[in-house]
Design a protein around this motif. Structure first.
Motif, mmCIF file in Angstrom:
data_model
loop_
_atom_site.group_PDB
_atom_site.id
_atom_site.type_symbol
_atom_site.label_atom_id
_atom_site.label_comp_id
_atom_site.label_asym_id
_atom_site.label_seq_id
_atom_site.Cartn_x
_atom_site.Cartn_y
_atom_site.Cartn_z
ATOM 1 N N ASP A 1 0.847 -1.192 0.000
ATOM 2 C CA ASP A 1 0.000 0.000 0.000
ATOM 3 C C ASP A 1 0.882 1.242 0.000
ATOM 4 O O ASP A 1 1.597 1.508 0.971
ATOM 5 N N GLY A 2 0.833 1.994 -1.101
ATOM 6 C CA GLY A 2 1.677 3.175 -1.226
ATOM 7 C C GLY A 2 1.265 4.337 -0.337
ATOM 8 O O GLY A 2 2.025 5.295 -0.183
ATOM 9 N N SER A 3 0.092 4.245 0.274
ATOM 10 C CA SER A 3 -0.397 5.358 1.091
ATOM 11 C C SER A 3 0.003 5.233 2.555
ATOM 12 O O SER A 3 -0.333 6.094 3.364
ATOM 13 N N GLN B 1 -1.750 2.313 -5.146
ATOM 14 C CA GLN B 1 -2.211 3.588 -4.585
ATOM 15 C C GLN B 1 -1.095 4.638 -4.627
ATOM 16 O O GLN B 1 -0.897 5.418 -3.690
ATOM 17 N N ALA B 2 -0.384 4.636 -5.755
ATOM 18 C CA ALA B 2 0.676 5.630 -5.948
ATOM 19 C C ALA B 2 0.112 7.043 -5.902
ATOM 20 O O ALA B 2 0.811 7.991 -5.509
ATOM 21 N N HIS C 1 0.078 16.289 -5.449
ATOM 22 C CA HIS C 1 1.021 16.134 -6.568
ATOM 23 C C HIS C 1 0.625 15.027 -7.546
ATOM 24 O O HIS C 1 1.462 14.557 -8.318
ATOM 25 N N PHE C 2 -0.649 14.643 -7.511
ATOM 26 C CA PHE C 2 -1.143 13.713 -8.527
ATOM 27 C C PHE C 2 -2.128 14.464 -9.411
ATOM 28 O O PHE C 2 -3.104 15.045 -8.922
ATOM 29 N N ILE D 1 -1.790 11.255 -13.755
ATOM 30 C CA ILE D 1 -0.363 10.962 -13.678
ATOM 31 C C ILE D 1 0.227 11.758 -12.513
ATOM 32 O O ILE D 1 -0.294 12.810 -12.132
ATOM 33 N N PRO D 2 1.334 11.279 -11.929
ATOM 34 C CA PRO D 2 2.001 12.049 -10.870
ATOM 35 C C PRO D 2 2.830 13.177 -11.473
ATOM 36 O O PRO D 2 3.312 13.069 -12.604
#
Length: 305
Positions: free
Chosen positions: A124-126, A156-157, A165-166, A172-173
């Protein structure tokens, strides 16, 4: 890192390469594991581009058992229960994961080896809380599959910096988030090694809900899968007449005794099938044709190849 939203049909994406990795048309089995809420089911839905796996909300898990989804003829995805709900539930879920890893792949009554070829660990990226997921690796995975085929990915990038910043319009980031994700992936790579001794490639970052970098999951399977090691060594299945049926993609020379004390040889030869005939003769199938001989002739022929 890929920095764009992708609109592709994943059921046909690089399918010819998948077919080659799968050997002879048999599918690659990918088991998806991770913490509850990491997005395992959402990842499957993103690949199918429709809802096929039930998705939970927050920490409310929807996947209580293992489920299989065929993306195409050459790729099967296996959803598993998430960890982290409770110690007692984790014990049960880990056993389900082990059982799946130990399950054989059979077709037409023939055992071709293990059902699962790849374990895809979803992080989980969060959150930084990945201890339960990492501990699962030595607990129930490393002893049941080749380490080279344990892959990691960070879902979850888009929420890695709490949604900042997404670019939601283009999905896209931006550069700030992109750099943060690179650092996060490198940090995860180090942490896995420090905790388990497992050397992994740098995890890919993606977002299942925002369809960001999803193609990288298929690319990971095709490009990093150690397909020459597929299904381990040879596998056998007994017929009703106690004949032995030999699996595919034989590796590692060895000799095995059948129930009738006949000897069956495995050799590092691709696409060799061996079966026992009703007269206890041995039949060898290769790309060039079929040869039959008594056992002594068979052994001679096999070792002289």
């Amino acid at each position: 890192m890929q920095n764009s939203k992708t609109d592709v049909d994943f059921s046909t994406y690089r399918i010819n390469e998948l077919r080659k990795r799968g050997y002879d048309g048999l599918p690659i089995g990918v088991m998806i594991v991770g913490h509850t809420g990491a997005g395992k089911s959402s990842t499957i839905n993103a690949l199918f581009q429709k809802d096929v796996a039930a998705v939970g909300s927050g920490t409310d898990p929807k996947t209580k058992d293992t489920s299989c989804f065929s993306l195409n003829k050459y790729l099967k995805l296996f959803d598993t229960p998430g960890l982290g709900d409770s110690p007692d539930e984790d014990v049960k879920h880990k056993q389900k994961i082990v059982n799946l890893l130990e399950q054989n792949y059979t077709e037409c009554g023939i055992v071709f080896g293990k059902l699962i070829d790849i374990v895809l660990v979803i992080l989980d990226g969060s959150t930084r809380d990945i201890g339960t997921t990492i501990q699962m690796i030595p607990d129930c995975i490393m002893n049941h599959i080749r380490h080279e085929n344990i892959f990691f990915a960070i879902n979850q990038a888009d929420m890695a910096m709490k949604g900042r910043h997404f670019d939601n319009e283009n999905q896209i980031p931006d550069e700030v988030l992109g750099d943060f994700l690179e650092e996060k992936a490198e940090s995860m790579q180090r942490r896995v090694y420090e905790s388990t001794g497992l050397r992994i490639n740098k995890p890919i970052c993606y977002s299942a809900t925002n369809n960001f970098n999803i193609t990288s999951l298929i690319d990971l399977i095709i490009d990093d899968y150690h397909w020459r090691m597929r299904k381990g060594s040879i596998c056998f299945s007994k017929s009703q007449n106690n004949e032995m049926v030999v699996g595919r993609n034989v590796r590692n020379v060895g000799v095995i005794g059948s129930p009738n004390n006949e000897m069956i040889v495995e050799r590092n030869v691709r696409n060799v099938g061996v079966t026992g005939s009703p007269n206890n003769e041995m039949m060898v199938e290769r790309n060039v044709g079929v040869t039959r001989s008594p056992l002594s002739d068979f052994l001679s022929i096999f070792f002289n190849w």
